[in-house]
Design an enzyme around this catalytic site. Structure first.
Site, PDB file in Angstrom:
ATOM      1  N   ASP A 193      55.796  -9.948  62.341  1.00 25.90           N
ATOM      2  CA  ASP A 193      56.142 -11.575  62.195  1.00 25.90           C
ATOM      3  C   ASP A 193      57.535 -11.614  62.826  1.00 25.90           C
ATOM      4  OD1 ASP A 193      56.132 -14.226  61.677  1.00 25.90           O
ATOM      5  OD2 ASP A 193      56.673 -13.793  59.321  1.00 25.90           O
ATOM      6  N   GLN A 206      55.899 -25.749  65.089  1.00 23.79           N
ATOM      7  CA  GLN A 206      56.731 -24.998  64.068  1.00 23.79           C
ATOM      8  C   GLN A 206      57.336 -26.259  63.012  1.00 23.79           C
ATOM      9  OE1 GLN A 206      58.836 -21.785  63.940  1.00 23.79           O
ATOM     10  NE2 GLN A 206      58.719 -22.800  61.715  1.00 23.79           N
ATOM     11  N   HIS A 227      49.893 -20.734  59.997  1.00 27.34           N
ATOM     12  CA  HIS A 227      50.652 -20.449  58.853  1.00 27.34           C
ATOM     13  C   HIS A 227      50.245 -21.229  57.692  1.00 27.34           C
ATOM     14  CE1 HIS A 227      53.069 -19.125  62.245  1.00 27.34           C
ATOM     15  NE2 HIS A 227      54.017 -18.626  61.657  1.00 27.34           N
ATOM     16  N   HIS A 246      50.441 -10.710  63.922  1.00 28.99           N
ATOM     17  CA  HIS A 246      51.250 -12.156  64.019  1.00 28.99           C
ATOM     18  C   HIS A 246      52.628 -11.941  64.110  1.00 28.99           C
ATOM     19  CE1 HIS A 246      52.086 -16.001  61.407  1.00 28.99           C
ATOM     20  NE2 HIS A 246      53.095 -15.549  61.552  1.00 28.99           N
ATOM     21  N   HIS A 288      56.393 -13.651  66.463  1.00 29.40           N
ATOM     22  CA  HIS A 288      57.066 -14.940  67.114  1.00 29.40           C
ATOM     23  C   HIS A 288      57.852 -14.407  68.242  1.00 29.40           C
ATOM     24  CE1 HIS A 288      56.005 -18.032  64.139  1.00 29.40           C
ATOM     25  NE2 HIS A 288      55.834 -16.903  63.471  1.00 29.40           N
ATOM     26  N   GLU A 291      52.926 -20.573  53.144  1.00 26.91           N
ATOM     27  CA  GLU A 291      53.955 -19.746  53.076  1.00 26.91           C
ATOM     28  C   GLU A 291      55.075 -20.119  52.066  1.00 26.91           C
ATOM     29  OE1 GLU A 291      57.083 -17.293  56.087  1.00 26.91           O
ATOM     30  OE2 GLU A 291      55.986 -18.886  56.916  1.00 26.91           O
TER      31      GLU A 291
END
Length: 441
Positions: free
Chosen positions: A327, A160, A228, A65, A67, A231
């Site tokens: 992440d 997102q 996701h 995971h 970005h 969270e």
């Protein structure tokens, strides 16, 4: 033979193991391999030989995971002063209009250089699709093409700002696409996995609807899913339950992952006792992100403060596959990091209180074998027939590797060394004491 590694210790405890590679794959693994190959005159003068000297040889690290579209953008256009998730999302929204493909590609390639040096040769990166230009999608597809010879980059189409919440016309008035249209375009362009963020939709009902919509698209295309999910510190955020249900309904077992799942840390124990068997039955895996979860969650608490990371030991005990992800590295959400998956695993070990010997080995597996399975990597491992990828660590077992965040002495891709480092050592000038320090026990 192109490569011969002798005298290695493997993570399963086997010692004095030799591995031989030819044409990018392991062709012999076991004790006495080197002697047999020498007797058969199977080694060429230019065969590279590495003496592992009893140190730990592992398959490469895998980050389940990340970005990459945001990495190394720290300070652009400003810093996240509160350190919160929501300010990070807002900050990324401020940065997006100023992004260029060239800068995105350059930052991502630089991060991949870091990754190789740390023995990290497979990354699943979420890429933001809430942009009418799909700029980051195009950039990371180009990065994927460039790094393919030495790093597996798997991309997730990630809305997102919410696949139902985001309105593309807000950013470009002439755009007629919906956020779902943009996500499907990203998949058409070659993005590998369907993503989502149900807890960021306007309502719980919209969140559940987004899970259904996105899982149906993944089923139609035959793709994997990585969302996701929950969270948040809100114990009533229960989209993982919906994700497990849709996985079963659509026959996606073994292809769906829930990332973060931090609300589970705050959930009622009775509800979790129902939830975990549902996840196991549906074949849904989980990825925790220890560095970011422990940093971002619990921000609204005074004291006592919640740790925020999901229930890793409990999921493992249930039989649910769990991996750790990095992440973020130097981006709007997190100002630290260096592509070191041992740092990630070490934080996970501490936060989850997994300090037993077997539990610590599970943490090592959470950045190697487990994420490889979740990503569906083919030919991953140190068996005959697997691709000859490996990392030689300056440690003698997985626990010592975690304790020291061990130096990566050699990094091998397809039977070729692509990175190497000198052993870590301190030279002392102390009366009556040794001339150097070796931190291994």
């Amino acid at each position: 033979m192109d490569l011969l590694i002798t005298g290695a210790t493997l993570s399963d405890g086997r010692k004095d193991i030799d591995l031989a590679a030819r044409d990018g794959h392991w062709v012999a693994v076991g004790q006495g391999v080197a002697a047999r190959l020498q007797a058969e005159r199977a080694l060429r003068p230019d065969t590279q030989i590495i003496d592992a000297a009893g140190q730990l040889l592992s398959p490469p690290f895998v980050d389940a995971h990340f970005h990459m579209d945001a990495t190394l953008s720290l300070g652009l256009p400003r810093l996240n002063e509160s350190g919160t998730l929501l300010e990070g999302i807002a900050l990324w929204g401020e940065l997006k209009p100023h992004l260029t493909q060239e800068a995105l590609i350059e930052r991502a390639l630089r991060y991949c250089d870091w990754a190789v040096g740390k023995g990290l040769l497979a990354i699943r990166s979420h890429v933001d699709t809430c942009d009418p230009r799909l700029l980051a999608v195009e950039a990371l597809l180009e990065v994927k093409r460039r790094v393919a010879p030495y790093l597996d980059l798997q991309l997730v189409a990630f809305p997102q700002d919410g696949v139902l919440r985001y309105q593309p016309a807000r950013d470009r008035p002439d755009c007629r696409d919906t956020a779902f249209d943009l996500l499907k375009k990203a998949l058409d362009m070659g993005v590998d996995v369907v993503g989502g963020i149900p807890h960021f939709e306007r309502t719980m009902a919209d969140g559940a609807a987004s899970v259904r919509l996105l899982c149906e698209e993944a089923a139609r295309r035959g793709l994997r899913v990585d969302m996701h999910c929950d969270e948040t510190d809100d114990p009533m955020s229960r989209h993982i339950e919906t994700l497990a249900f849709e996985t079963q309904r659509l026959g996606l077992q073994g292809r769906v992952n829930g990332s973060h799942l931090t609300s589970m840390h705050s959930m009622d124990n009775y509800y979790v006792s129902k939830l975990l068997p549902l996840m196991l039955e549906a074949g849904v895996s989980a990825v925790a992100n220890p560095l970011i979860n422990i940093t971002i969650q619990g921000r609204h608490d005074s004291y006592p403060k919640r740790r925020g990371m999901t229930r890793v030991p409990e999921m493992l005990a249930q039989g649910i596959p769990v991996a750790f992800g990095h992440d973020c590295v130097m981006d709007p959400w997190y100002s630290l990091g260096s592509a070191d998956m041992l740092e990630v695993a070490q934080m996970g070990l501490h936060v989850a209180q997994m300090t037993g010997q077997q539990a610590m080995r599970q943490c090592f597996a959470a950045v190697t074998e487990q994420p490889a399975r979740i990503l569906g990597l083919q030919g991953y491992g140190l068996k005959v027939g697997d691709r000859a990828d490996a990392v030689l660590l300056q440690a003698r077992d997985p626990v010592e590797a975690l304790r020291l965040r061990a130096n990566r002495l050699q990094v091998v891709r397809a039977g070729r060394v692509i990175s190497h480092s000198a052993p870590a050592q301190a030279c002392l000038q102390l009366p009556g004491r040794p001339a150097s320090v070796d931190w291994r026990a």
